[in-house]
Motif scaffolding. Structure first.
Motif, PDB file in Angstrom:
ATOM      1  N   UNK A 339       0.862  -1.244  -0.022  1.00 44.80           N
ATOM      2  CA  UNK A 339      -0.033  -0.170  -0.201  1.00 44.80           C
ATOM      3  C   UNK A 339       0.965   1.256  -0.080  1.00 44.80           C
ATOM      4  N   UNK A 340       2.149   1.195  -0.103  1.00 42.95           N
ATOM      5  CA  UNK A 340       3.138   2.365  -0.091  1.00 42.95           C
ATOM      6  C   UNK A 340       2.476   3.397  -1.205  1.00 42.95           C
ATOM      7  N   UNK A 341       2.425   3.088  -2.366  1.00 39.14           N
ATOM      8  CA  UNK A 341       2.030   3.744  -3.530  1.00 39.14           C
ATOM      9  C   UNK A 341       0.909   3.702  -4.303  1.00 39.14           C
ATOM     10  N   UNK A 342      -0.189   3.014  -3.701  1.00 45.47           N
ATOM     11  CA  UNK A 342      -1.434   2.566  -4.224  1.00 45.47           C
ATOM     12  C   UNK A 342      -2.555   3.520  -4.511  1.00 45.47           C
ATOM     13  N   UNK A 343      -2.302   4.311  -3.489  1.00 38.93           N
ATOM     14  CA  UNK A 343      -3.372   5.538  -3.656  1.00 38.93           C
ATOM     15  C   UNK A 343      -4.559   5.079  -2.749  1.00 38.93           C
ATOM     16  N   UNK A 344      -5.276   6.085  -2.536  1.00 40.47           N
ATOM     17  CA  UNK A 344      -6.528   5.744  -1.464  1.00 40.47           C
ATOM     18  C   UNK A 344      -6.102   5.704   0.051  1.00 40.47           C
ATOM     19  N   UNK A 345      -6.956   5.479   0.706  1.00 42.13           N
ATOM     20  CA  UNK A 345      -6.770   5.692   2.437  1.00 42.13           C
ATOM     21  C   UNK A 345      -6.287   4.419   2.921  1.00 42.13           C
ATOM     22  N   UNK A 346      -6.675   3.131   2.167  1.00 39.32           N
ATOM     23  CA  UNK A 346      -6.095   2.099   2.860  1.00 39.32           C
ATOM     24  C   UNK A 346      -4.581   2.083   2.851  1.00 39.32           C
ATOM     25  N   UNK A 347      -3.873   1.778   3.994  1.00 38.80           N
ATOM     26  CA  UNK A 347      -2.571   1.689   4.105  1.00 38.80           C
ATOM     27  C   UNK A 347      -1.928   3.167   4.266  1.00 38.80           C
ATOM     28  N   UNK A 348      -2.807   4.059   4.376  1.00 36.15           N
ATOM     29  CA  UNK A 348      -2.524   5.369   4.544  1.00 36.15           C
ATOM     30  C   UNK A 348      -2.947   5.975   5.938  1.00 36.15           C
ATOM     31  N   UNK A 349      -4.403   5.848   6.099  1.00 37.59           N
ATOM     32  CA  UNK A 349      -5.061   6.479   7.359  1.00 37.59           C
ATOM     33  C   UNK A 349      -5.545   5.384   8.265  1.00 37.59           C
ATOM     34  N   UNK A 350      -5.391   4.171   7.828  1.00 43.04           N
ATOM     35  CA  UNK A 350      -5.834   3.072   8.454  1.00 43.04           C
ATOM     36  C   UNK A 350      -5.130   2.305   9.646  1.00 43.04           C
ATOM     37  N   UNK A 351      -3.844   2.854   9.639  1.00 43.64           N
ATOM     38  CA  UNK A 351      -3.036   2.310  10.959  1.00 43.64           C
ATOM     39  C   UNK A 351      -3.484   2.948  12.288  1.00 43.64           C
ATOM     40  N   UNK A 352      -3.906   2.305  13.263  1.00 38.42           N
ATOM     41  CA  UNK A 352      -4.256   2.763  14.547  1.00 38.42           C
ATOM     42  C   UNK A 352      -3.192   2.996  15.608  1.00 38.42           C
ATOM     43  N   UNK A 353      -3.268   4.196  16.401  1.00 42.09           N
ATOM     44  CA  UNK A 353      -2.410   3.943  17.516  1.00 42.09           C
ATOM     45  C   UNK A 353      -2.644   2.746  18.368  1.00 42.09           C
ATOM     46  N   UNK A 354      -1.611   2.467  19.293  1.00 45.54           N
ATOM     47  CA  UNK A 354      -1.444   1.458  19.855  1.00 45.54           C
ATOM     48  C   UNK A 354      -2.786   1.211  20.974  1.00 45.54           C
ATOM     49  N   UNK A 355      -3.237   0.099  20.963  1.00 44.59           N
ATOM     50  CA  UNK A 355      -4.308  -0.191  21.937  1.00 44.59           C
ATOM     51  C   UNK A 355      -3.960  -0.696  23.035  1.00 44.59           C
ATOM     52  N   UNK A 356      -3.867  -0.112  24.292  1.00 37.93           N
ATOM     53  CA  UNK A 356      -3.436  -0.710  25.580  1.00 37.93           C
ATOM     54  C   UNK A 356      -4.695  -1.575  26.168  1.00 37.93           C
ATOM     55  N   UNK A 357      -4.284  -2.858  26.673  1.00 33.59           N
ATOM     56  CA  UNK A 357      -5.362  -3.848  27.202  1.00 33.59           C
ATOM     57  C   UNK A 357      -5.059  -3.989  28.757  1.00 33.59           C
ATOM     58  N   UNK A 358      -6.122  -4.230  29.416  1.00 33.45           N
ATOM     59  CA  UNK A 358      -5.762  -4.521  30.817  1.00 33.45           C
ATOM     60  C   UNK A 358      -5.267  -5.967  31.203  1.00 33.45           C
TER      61      UNK A 358
END
Length: 358
Positions: A339-358
């Motif tokens: 997804x480096x160069x494919x365009x669109x939001x996938x692989x661009x805006x779709x990586x979340x921040x780390x989710x901490x779990x109890x």
């Protein structure tokens, strides 16, 4: 010992940490080289970096390397960037625009004209991106001596537009086989005028481009990225220690914001350049696009060697909260290279921040 997480003063900017987001091509611009709302979100998500350096931005039409890259040579492009810089600043960040002239690393199908370079020498064996896919790198048109200053000035003109667009400063792309790097090269630059041949002549274009930019927007807002010994896009360099020591010596008197070095040469040579450059050094500790990614160990090593700031590239793609992950030691998310160069939001805006779990 200097920590990645201590503050640093860069010109007029107070950086909350020493983590720099390196420039990375993502080819998400709209038609006409316009920045998009998705680009505003992408950079704002990463605003906890001490400094963001944007993807390469072409300073003029002939300077565009890849399709889908943004520009800074029209009023419309300037307007399109303002929501991006506003979003970064609203999230507490700082952002420089990387000004990138592709030179011979382009194609007529992309820019509608023959690419230009120091000499009529193609990047043999390399293929360039075009609107219809990869094609062999074409032979560029050699710039006439009288045309060279105009291309050097194009960096300054784009820098003025960058400041108008709300950027905090600019970085000239002098690395990785693009136009400035081509002039530094001993095989892409076969000129016999004042821009070719000797070391002092081969560094002239870089010095003129940086000097013009510093005069246009202020030296404290101007940096340059360099890759000593690089072989990307078919360039070769001879007399590497002499070449880069001479270049840094010429640039030392300008009061620049920084030099941004890539690990494209042996550490001993790079450490020698650190000693030759008395200003701020941003170090990118691993080979760009190589098998290894920059981590804490590499960053701490170069801080010990005297670098003030450390740039991280691919790790920022999949870890918008990279600074916090580095601070706390939580795992880094892997990146999807497809997804480096494919365009669109996938692989661009779709990586979340780390989710901490109890």
């Amino acid at each position: 010992m200097t920590s990645l997480f201590t503050t640093y003063r860069l010109g007029d900017l107070s950086l909350p940490n020493r983590v720099v987001m390196a420039p990375m091509t993502r080819v998400r611009a709209a038609a006409g080289g316009l920045a998009t709302p998705s680009m505003a979100t992408y950079y704002a998500q990463r605003a906890t970096a001490g400094l963001i350096v944007s993807e390469g931005v072409q300073p003029n039409v002939v300077g565009q390397s890849n399709p889908g890259t943004p520009g800074l040579h029209t009023d419309e492009q300037v307007s399109s960037w303002r929501p991006v810089t506003d979003a970064v600043h609203a999230n507490g960040g700082r952002i420089f625009a990387q000004i990138m002239h592709g030179g011979r690393v382009s194609h007529p199908d992309t820019i509608g004209m023959q690419p230009v370079g120091p000499s009529a020498v193609a990047a043999e064996g390399w293929k360039v991106f075009t609107p219809t896919g990869l094609q062999p790198a074409p032979t560029p048109r050699a710039l006439e001596t009288a045309e060279v200053p105009e291309q050097a000035e194009s960096y300054a003109q784009a820098a003025r537009r960058a400041i108008d667009a709300g950027f905090d400063g600019v970085e000239l792309h002098g690395a990785n086989g693009y136009l400035i790097s081509q002039f530094l090269s001993s095989n892409a630059n076969l000129r016999t005028d004042r821009y070719g041949g000797s070391v002092s002549n081969r560094i002239r274009f870089a010095v003129e481009a940086v000097s013009a930019t510093a005069e246009a927007v202020g030296a404290a807002r101007t940096g340059i990225r360099l890759s000593p010994g690089v072989t990307f896009w078919g360039v070769e360099e001879t007399d590497i220690p002499e070449l880069y020591t001479a270049l840094l010596t010429e640039l030392s008197g300008l009061g620049l914001a920084y030099i941004h070095l890539e690990a494209t040469a042996e550490e001993e040579l790079l450490a020698g350049l650190r000693r030759a450059w008395q200003g701020t050094l941003i170090m990118n500790p691993v080979l760009p696009m190589g098998p290894k990614h920059t981590g804490r160990d590499e960053a701490d090593h170069w801080l010990d060697l005297g670098a003030e700031l450390i740039s991280f590239g691919r790790a920022f793609i999949s870890n918008p909260d990279l600074v916090e992950r580095l601070r706390t030691g939580v795992p880094l998310a892997p990146v999807d290279e497809a997804t480096y160069y494919q365009g669109g939001d996938a692989g661009y805006l779709t990586y979340p921040a780390y989710q901490y779990t109890a």
